[in-house]
Scaffold this active site. Structure first.
Site, PDB file in Angstrom:
ATOM      1  CG  ASN A   1      -1.952   1.219   1.219  1.00 53.41           C
ATOM      2  OD1 ASN A   1      -1.735   1.844   0.540  1.00 53.41           O
ATOM      3  ND2 ASN A   1      -2.902   1.063   2.131  1.00 53.41           N
TER       4      ASN A   1
ATOM      5  NE  ARG B   1      -6.267   1.123   0.345  1.00 52.42           N
ATOM      6  CZ  ARG B   1      -6.766   1.383   1.411  1.00 52.42           C
ATOM      7  NH1 ARG B   1      -6.190   1.045   2.498  1.00 52.42           N
ATOM      8  NH2 ARG B   1      -8.210   1.737   1.615  1.00 52.42           N
TER       9      ARG B   1
ATOM     10  CG  HIS C   1     -13.014   3.782   3.088  1.00 51.48           C
ATOM     11  ND1 HIS C   1     -13.234   4.955   3.421  1.00 51.48           N
ATOM     12  CD2 HIS C   1     -11.511   3.897   3.534  1.00 51.48           C
ATOM     13  CE1 HIS C   1     -12.528   5.759   4.262  1.00 51.48           C
ATOM     14  NE2 HIS C   1     -11.529   5.194   4.051  1.00 51.48           N
TER      15      HIS C   1
ATOM     16  NE  ARG D   1      -8.848  12.270   3.455  1.00 46.61           N
ATOM     17  CZ  ARG D   1      -8.650  10.909   3.006  1.00 46.61           C
ATOM     18  NH1 ARG D   1      -9.742  10.201   2.380  1.00 46.61           N
ATOM     19  NH2 ARG D   1      -8.159   9.814   3.964  1.00 46.61           N
TER      20      ARG D   1
ATOM     21  CD  GLU E   1      -8.566  -1.135   4.472  1.00 52.29           C
ATOM     22  OE1 GLU E   1      -8.115  -0.819   5.535  1.00 52.29           O
ATOM     23  OE2 GLU E   1      -9.183  -0.034   3.732  1.00 52.29           O
TER      24      GLU E   1
END
Ligand code: AMP
Length: 390
Positions: free
Chosen positions: A8, A91, A179, A239, A377
């Site tokens: 990732n 990813r 996600h 964010r 994940e």
């Protein structure tokens, strides 16, 4: 034995995992992270699942993604000399409108993914940079791209579009949702452990430093709080979440801010950090009694409750809510704040089970089941890589 590496790659970080393939599911052997790549205090940490620390050190050798990968590879070769890397799973934040599954990385598919860089300029270029470095380092291994957007690709058109002239939809201005690897894991976990819930109407709240919510029917996404970029919907660590586009016009026209400055404001200085004026870390906010910390938590939980109501309307009712992500999995307080006075929706929190961090945190009488499921994940990426392994 065949092994799988998961990667990732961010702008200055590289998270990695090493899995043994061959069984029903890949088994994690070792995971770690390289942080602050390119800076003098770049650091690598790596730990085996049985708790052995393989690396926890600063190194100037970690100048870029390629040298970080070399470092990791050398580490693996020293520690696991019999491991053969059959596939590397990556990813990749954006798969565009067409990719609803992982794909093999080839020169052609890499070029296609490069075309999507303008859609996710803060993530996609770094994801692909890591992928290119891995293709050089492991030329024999299959390279598999796993997309954060893929899980949402079949949500209905009304959840895919903005009310803009249709040529903008055609040029790719759509609600992609993100996600997806986390939601994929939760969907699969529900299918295996709670098939009735999996078949029903479920809202999953992925609450971490990034945060979004996904409405699922039968384990498939029908709506998400995130839209075109990984910025819409819920407020996050740094964010802003949902924002009236008029604010952006005002910042440009009246405050003279350019695109880079606005991007920096909305991606890096807003959310929990912006509201609290203090930190993006929920644990620190919970421990603080400053008005800023209280405001940040109030806004965060208010927006989650609002989105829960909206997604329940999308689903035409609600059978379960699943909490996941660093905050969703661990914060008794935030889950309590979200679920309190939600009886009108059929939600009744079991305060004791919640305080104990139980896996089911609703009362027996609650019409809506409340669950806490740690996401994984990396396992979703490792599965996809194993399925494509050479
Ligand atoms: P993630 O991005 O999924 O790793 O989640 C990171 C966020 O989870 C940070 O804001 C952490 O402060 C928060 N977090 C982790 N553990 C806890 C906890 N026990 N209580 C509250 N927040 C937590």
């Amino acid at each position: 034995m065949d092994h799988i590496i998961t990667l990732n790659s961010g702008s200055s970080s590289l998270k990695f995992g090493l899995f043994a393939a061959g069984g029903a599911d890949p088994i994690l052997i070792c995971s770690g992270e390289v942080e602050r790549i390119g800076s003098p205090d770049a650091r690598i940490s790596a730990t085996t699942t049985d708790g052995r620390v393989l690396a926890d050190t600063s190194s100037e050798v970690l100048r870029d993604q390629a040298s970080a990968l070399d470092y990791i590879l050398d580490l693996f070769e020293r520690q696991f000399p019999s491991a053969r890397v059959a596939a590397v799973g990556h990813r990749i934040v954006h798969g565009g409108p067409d990719n609803d599954q992982p794909i093999l990385l080839t020169p052609d598919s890499l070029r296609m993914l490069e075309q999507l860089e303008p859609f996710a300029p803060l993530h996609q270029p770094y994801n692909l940079h890591g992928a290119r470095a891995a293709m050089e380092r492991f030329p024999e291994a299959k390279q598999v791209a796993c997309f954060d957007t893929a899980f949402h690709r079949h949500h209905p058109w009304v959840n895919d579009t903005f009310a803009l002239p249709t040529e903008y939809y055609d040029m790719g201005v759509r609600r992609y949702g993100f996600h997806g690897l986390s939601y994929d894991y939760i969907s699969d976990h529900l299918a295996k452990t709670a098939p009735l819930i999996h078949g029903g109407r479920v809202v999953v709240a992925h609450l971490g430093n990034g945060a979004s919510m996904c409405a699922m029917i039968g384990g498939r996404s029908v709506g998400s709080s995130m839209g075109f970029s990984a910025m819409d919907g819920l407020p996050m660590g740094t964010r802003c979440g949902q924002l009236d586009p008029g604010v952006v016009l005002y910042l440009m026209d009246q405050q003279g801010m350019n695109a880079d400055e606005i991007s920096d404001l909305l991606y890096r200085k807003s959310g929990l950090l912006g509201l609290s004026g203090m930190t993006n870390d929920m644990r620190t906010l919970e421990a603080s009694d400053t008005p800023g910390a209280r405001n940040a938590i109030n806004y965060f939980t208010f927006r989650i409750r609002r989105e829960l109501g909206a997604l329940a309307a999308v689903l035409g009712g609600l059978d379960a809510v699943v909490f996941t992500g660093g905050i969703g999995e661990n914060s008794t307080y935030i889950r309590d704040r979200i679920c309190t006075d939600m009886g009108w929706l059929g939600v009744e929190l079991d305060h004791d089970a919640n305080a104990d961090n139980g896996r089911v945190i609703s009362t027996d009488l609650s019409r809506v089941k409340l669950m806490v499921i740690p996401t994984n994940e990396e396992l979703v990426i490792a599965r996809a890589a194993a399925a494509n392994a050479a």
